[in-house]
Design a protein around this motif. Structure first.
Motif, PDB file in Angstrom:
ATOM      1  N   VAL A   1     -24.139  -3.150 -54.337  1.00 30.21           N
ATOM      2  CA  VAL A   1     -23.011  -4.062 -54.181  1.00 30.21           C
ATOM      3  C   VAL A   1     -21.996  -3.495 -53.179  1.00 30.21           C
ATOM      4  O   VAL A   1     -21.206  -4.240 -52.602  1.00 30.21           O
ATOM      5  CB  VAL A   1     -22.398  -4.363 -55.565  1.00 30.21           C
TER       6      VAL A   1
ATOM      7  N   PHE B   1     -21.208  -5.241 -49.839  1.00 28.86           N
ATOM      8  CA  PHE B   1     -20.536  -6.555 -49.760  1.00 28.86           C
ATOM      9  C   PHE B   1     -19.122  -6.491 -50.301  1.00 28.86           C
ATOM     10  O   PHE B   1     -18.772  -7.178 -51.243  1.00 28.86           O
ATOM     11  CB  PHE B   1     -21.316  -7.592 -50.568  1.00 28.86           C
TER      12      PHE B   1
ATOM     13  N   PHE C   1     -18.195 -11.229 -48.900  1.00 30.83           N
ATOM     14  CA  PHE C   1     -19.085 -11.977 -49.771  1.00 30.83           C
ATOM     15  C   PHE C   1     -18.899 -13.483 -49.619  1.00 30.83           C
ATOM     16  O   PHE C   1     -19.860 -14.240 -49.465  1.00 30.83           O
ATOM     17  CB  PHE C   1     -18.870 -11.512 -51.210  1.00 30.83           C
TER      18      PHE C   1
ATOM     19  N   ILE D   1     -20.222 -15.081 -46.270  1.00 29.87           N
ATOM     20  CA  ILE D   1     -21.652 -15.268 -45.988  1.00 29.87           C
ATOM     21  C   ILE D   1     -22.219 -16.496 -46.708  1.00 29.87           C
ATOM     22  O   ILE D   1     -23.375 -16.840 -46.506  1.00 29.87           O
ATOM     23  CB  ILE D   1     -22.503 -14.018 -46.346  1.00 29.87           C
ATOM     24  N   LEU D   2     -21.408 -17.144 -47.542  1.00 27.73           N
ATOM     25  CA  LEU D   2     -21.902 -18.312 -48.290  1.00 27.73           C
ATOM     26  C   LEU D   2     -21.526 -19.621 -47.594  1.00 27.73           C
ATOM     27  O   LEU D   2     -20.501 -19.702 -46.931  1.00 27.73           O
ATOM     28  CB  LEU D   2     -21.313 -18.320 -49.710  1.00 27.73           C
TER      29      LEU D   2
ATOM     30  N   MET E   1     -25.637 -21.637 -50.405  1.00 25.01           N
ATOM     31  CA  MET E   1     -26.654 -20.777 -49.795  1.00 25.01           C
ATOM     32  C   MET E   1     -25.990 -19.621 -49.060  1.00 25.01           C
ATOM     33  O   MET E   1     -24.859 -19.741 -48.593  1.00 25.01           O
ATOM     34  CB  MET E   1     -27.426 -21.548 -48.710  1.00 25.01           C
ATOM     35  N   VAL E   2     -26.757 -18.547 -48.922  1.00 22.08           N
ATOM     36  CA  VAL E   2     -26.374 -17.513 -47.964  1.00 22.08           C
ATOM     37  C   VAL E   2     -26.707 -18.059 -46.575  1.00 22.08           C
ATOM     38  O   VAL E   2     -27.805 -18.590 -46.366  1.00 22.08           O
ATOM     39  CB  VAL E   2     -27.133 -16.200 -48.236  1.00 22.08           C
ATOM     40  N   LYS E   3     -25.747 -17.981 -45.653  1.00 16.09           N
ATOM     41  CA  LYS E   3     -25.960 -18.519 -44.313  1.00 16.09           C
ATOM     42  C   LYS E   3     -27.236 -17.943 -43.705  1.00 16.09           C
ATOM     43  O   LYS E   3     -27.523 -16.750 -43.885  1.00 16.09           O
ATOM     44  CB  LYS E   3     -24.775 -18.156 -43.401  1.00 16.09           C
TER      45      LYS E   3
ATOM     46  N   VAL F   1     -29.240 -13.897 -43.854  1.00 13.68           N
ATOM     47  CA  VAL F   1     -30.350 -13.668 -44.784  1.00 13.68           C
ATOM     48  C   VAL F   1     -31.043 -12.325 -44.504  1.00 13.68           C
ATOM     49  O   VAL F   1     -31.333 -11.559 -45.421  1.00 13.68           O
ATOM     50  CB  VAL F   1     -31.360 -14.834 -44.737  1.00 13.68           C
TER      51      VAL F   1
ATOM     52  N   VAL G   1     -28.954  -9.463 -45.946  1.00 15.01           N
ATOM     53  CA  VAL G   1     -28.757  -9.487 -47.404  1.00 15.01           C
ATOM     54  C   VAL G   1     -30.076  -9.257 -48.154  1.00 15.01           C
ATOM     55  O   VAL G   1     -30.112  -8.561 -49.174  1.00 15.01           O
ATOM     56  CB  VAL G   1     -28.128 -10.830 -47.850  1.00 15.01           C
ATOM     57  N   LEU G   2     -31.160  -9.828 -47.608  1.00 16.61           N
ATOM     58  CA  LEU G   2     -32.430  -9.845 -48.342  1.00 16.61           C
ATOM     59  C   LEU G   2     -32.933  -8.464 -48.789  1.00 16.61           C
ATOM     60  O   LEU G   2     -33.266  -8.286 -49.970  1.00 16.61           O
ATOM     61  CB  LEU G   2     -33.505 -10.573 -47.515  1.00 16.61           C
TER      62      LEU G   2
ATOM     63  N   LEU H   1     -30.645  -7.150 -51.647  1.00 22.06           N
ATOM     64  CA  LEU H   1     -30.802  -7.956 -52.854  1.00 22.06           C
ATOM     65  C   LEU H   1     -32.144  -7.677 -53.520  1.00 22.06           C
ATOM     66  O   LEU H   1     -32.239  -7.543 -54.749  1.00 22.06           O
ATOM     67  CB  LEU H   1     -30.676  -9.443 -52.500  1.00 22.06           C
ATOM     68  N   THR H   2     -33.197  -7.568 -52.709  1.00 27.26           N
ATOM     69  CA  THR H   2     -34.535  -7.319 -53.246  1.00 27.26           C
ATOM     70  C   THR H   2     -34.590  -5.966 -53.957  1.00 27.26           C
ATOM     71  O   THR H   2     -35.088  -5.862 -55.087  1.00 27.26           O
ATOM     72  CB  THR H   2     -35.575  -7.357 -52.108  1.00 27.26           C
TER      73      THR H   2
ATOM     74  N   TYR I   1     -32.080  -4.338 -55.186  1.00 25.79           N
ATOM     75  CA  TYR I   1     -31.227  -4.433 -56.378  1.00 25.79           C
ATOM     76  C   TYR I   1     -31.989  -5.081 -57.539  1.00 25.79           C
ATOM     77  O   TYR I   1     -31.991  -4.569 -58.660  1.00 25.79           O
ATOM     78  CB  TYR I   1     -29.962  -5.232 -56.048  1.00 25.79           C
ATOM     79  N   LYS I   2     -32.676  -6.188 -57.260  1.00 26.79           N
ATOM     80  CA  LYS I   2     -33.364  -6.913 -58.338  1.00 26.79           C
ATOM     81  C   LYS I   2     -34.546  -6.092 -58.877  1.00 26.79           C
ATOM     82  O   LYS I   2     -34.780  -6.066 -60.086  1.00 26.79           O
ATOM     83  CB  LYS I   2     -33.852  -8.281 -57.841  1.00 26.79           C
TER      84      LYS I   2
ATOM     85  N   LEU J   1     -24.119  -9.925 -56.793  1.00 22.92           N
ATOM     86  CA  LEU J   1     -25.567  -9.875 -56.577  1.00 22.92           C
ATOM     87  C   LEU J   1     -26.317 -10.595 -57.695  1.00 22.92           C
ATOM     88  O   LEU J   1     -27.409 -11.115 -57.479  1.00 22.92           O
ATOM     89  CB  LEU J   1     -26.036  -8.417 -56.463  1.00 22.92           C
TER      90      LEU J   1
ATOM     91  N   ILE K   1     -31.690 -17.511 -49.469  1.00 23.43           N
ATOM     92  CA  ILE K   1     -31.009 -16.918 -50.623  1.00 23.43           C
ATOM     93  C   ILE K   1     -29.982 -17.919 -51.107  1.00 23.43           C
ATOM     94  O   ILE K   1     -29.156 -18.392 -50.337  1.00 23.43           O
ATOM     95  CB  ILE K   1     -30.335 -15.580 -50.243  1.00 23.43           C
TER      96      ILE K   1
END
Lengths: 313, 313
Positions: free
Chosen positions: A94, A97, A102, A105-106, A118-120, A124, A127-128, A131-132, A134-135, B103, B117
């Motif tokens: 985190v 961002f 934050f 970017i939305l 959406m994330v612009k 992407v 961020v991708l 985020l990936t 992190y998840k 996130l 996203i």
């Protein structure tokens, strides 16, 4: 009487939510495969309250950059990470961002009466990957984040986390990047209420905080790979002070860094060797973080250490 | 010699990036319709460094909740907002998405090789109103955020912002919610480098910070509607201290609050009246913020004040 560190824990009883946090660490560790490598990363500065009903406090400079970045690189190296950090300091993933970023970017999309956010498109790609990771980390249950604010909270959590790491033996790394206050005002010398300016400017008498590295290395996690940090503003003092700390506490490594250059250069000081790590200006421009190099070096030395440890046991 | 506040600005010269920030405020104000109402909201705590190469500092407790929430409600009431806040304290709109939350509300979608996203469906309803207000505010150019860290930075920015507000006369509100240190160490009494613990525990001698409300009310923005804050931990002192401040500085309102109850109850203390504002437990549960009531009350009084001011001019 007991030693100074024991005295500290006697005088400063457990903070309000300590038992919950301790249980969280215990539960987390019980579900970790004992064959995994695990690291305790501490991060951010501790506060030293000047009043019981705290309005004012002495703080240590630290945004948590070193700790939060290092935690990500330890995860990449396959470590389980316990991240004990100052409330609202930077956290892994985190941290990328912060601030208004934050919301910027939305974007809102409306299609046939359905509103989505959406994330612009142009963001992407950046961020991708974060985020990936992190998840995946969250799904794997490889990261536990626990926060502190005051010095007392930090010291209680440090001991509790160490106790949970004992079973991991030499598989545990301690990466003590938090900027812990050297000074404090003992609980019984602190005023209850906010100091009144009408009474004239106060004078603050501080005491030395006992060095917890001593019980940590000798009693709490005697088999772990312990790395401490030394931050100075004066380059000339750095290496000598790092060696003095190693001689005194007999741990594995002191990472020395100077306030003004800490993002480009650190020195890993070990009993028989030192290793200077630097980022070139090209690496800086490419967005490389020095923590990736620090963690890679430590992971390698920790690996050798574990082999040595198992030969000897 | 000059007064104490003039002395402070003489001794503590402008911080490194002050001129850029001052210019940002000037440019922002020049593009505002002079018929608009405008508010300067200050927010978060100031630091008082203990060393020139600052590793340690005295800080004031403040997350910036009051200031950042109030800024949003002033925008809703049609005000232009200059938000001068402690670096990394809460900011309007983005304050709703702190920590890992951000996130956690995102998810990755793959459709025909296109990766996007999205904000999860179940979060759209809570994110949408905030995001919409943020984007509208940004498009309208109604909000300027400027950050400070140290007391000195804060005091220089406060004066610069006031100078830009002078042309707005009674249309300007000053909402001084920042937790400004009462004490400091004068620049010439501070050590250059990090204090060494080997030298034994230090004693910190503090001086009183001059009260800038005096020049602010009398010289910088004599026609503005000035609101200051008083935070105490001892309820009994609060109202008396608020009245003492009003008598001394002759401004319009002191908002008194007690550390432990500041999110449920405040008292607006004015020369001839007081107004207690509270949230009921139902309102708390419904997520209502006390700042919406505070700002509504001030906007109304400011409106009356402007009418009075224009009758008199």
């Amino acid at each position: 009487m007991g030693s100074q560190w024991e005295q500290f824990y006697l005088i400063h009883s457990t903070p309000p939510d300590f038992e919950e946090k301790k249980k969280e660490i215990q539960d987390f560790c019980q579900h970790i495969d004992p064959e995994r490598n695990i690291v305790l990363v501490t991060s951010g500065g501790t506060t030293v309250p000047l009043e019981h009903n705290t309005v004012r406090f002495v703080d240590n400079f630290s945004a948590g950059t070193r700790g939060s970045a290092s935690a990500e690189y330890f995860l990449e190296k396959g470590y389980v990470v316990i991240f004990i950090h100052r409330l609202k300091s930077l956290e892994p993933f985190v941290r990328h961002f912060m601030g208004q970023k934050f919301l910027d970017i939305l974007e809102v999309q409306k299609k046939e009466d359905v509103t989505s956010i959406m994330v612009k498109n142009e963001c992407v790609n950046s961020v991708l990957p974060i985020l990936t990771r992190y998840k995946l980390t969250k799904e794997a249950g490889d990261l536990l984040c626990i926060s502190f604010t005051s010095l007392t909270e930090y010291l209680w959590l440090l001991r509790a986390a160490c106790e949970c790491l004992t079973p991991f033996g030499s598989r545990a790394v301690l990466y003590l990047a938090a900027a812990v206050s050297d000074f404090y005002i003992p609980s019984n010398e602190m005023p209850i209420h906010k100091m009144q300016s009408e009474a004239g400017p106060p004078t603050i008498y501080l005491k030395l905080v006992p060095k917890m590295l001593e019980p940590l290395v000798n009693i709490w996690v005697p088999n772990a790979y312990v790395v401490s940090f030394k931050l100075e503003t004066d380059d000339e003092l750095l290496i000598d002070k790092a060696h003095a700390a190693l001689n005194k506490y007999k741990h594995k490594m002191v990472i020395g860094n100077v306030l003004q250059t800490r993002k480009q250069r650190v020195v890993l000081v070990m009993p028989n060797t030192t290793n200077e790590i630097q980022l070139s200006s090209e690496e800086m421009e490419a967005g490389l973080e020095i923590e990736s190099k620090i963690v890679a070096d430590i992971a390698e030395r920790h690996n050798l250490f574990m082999k040595g440890a198992s030969y000897n046991s």
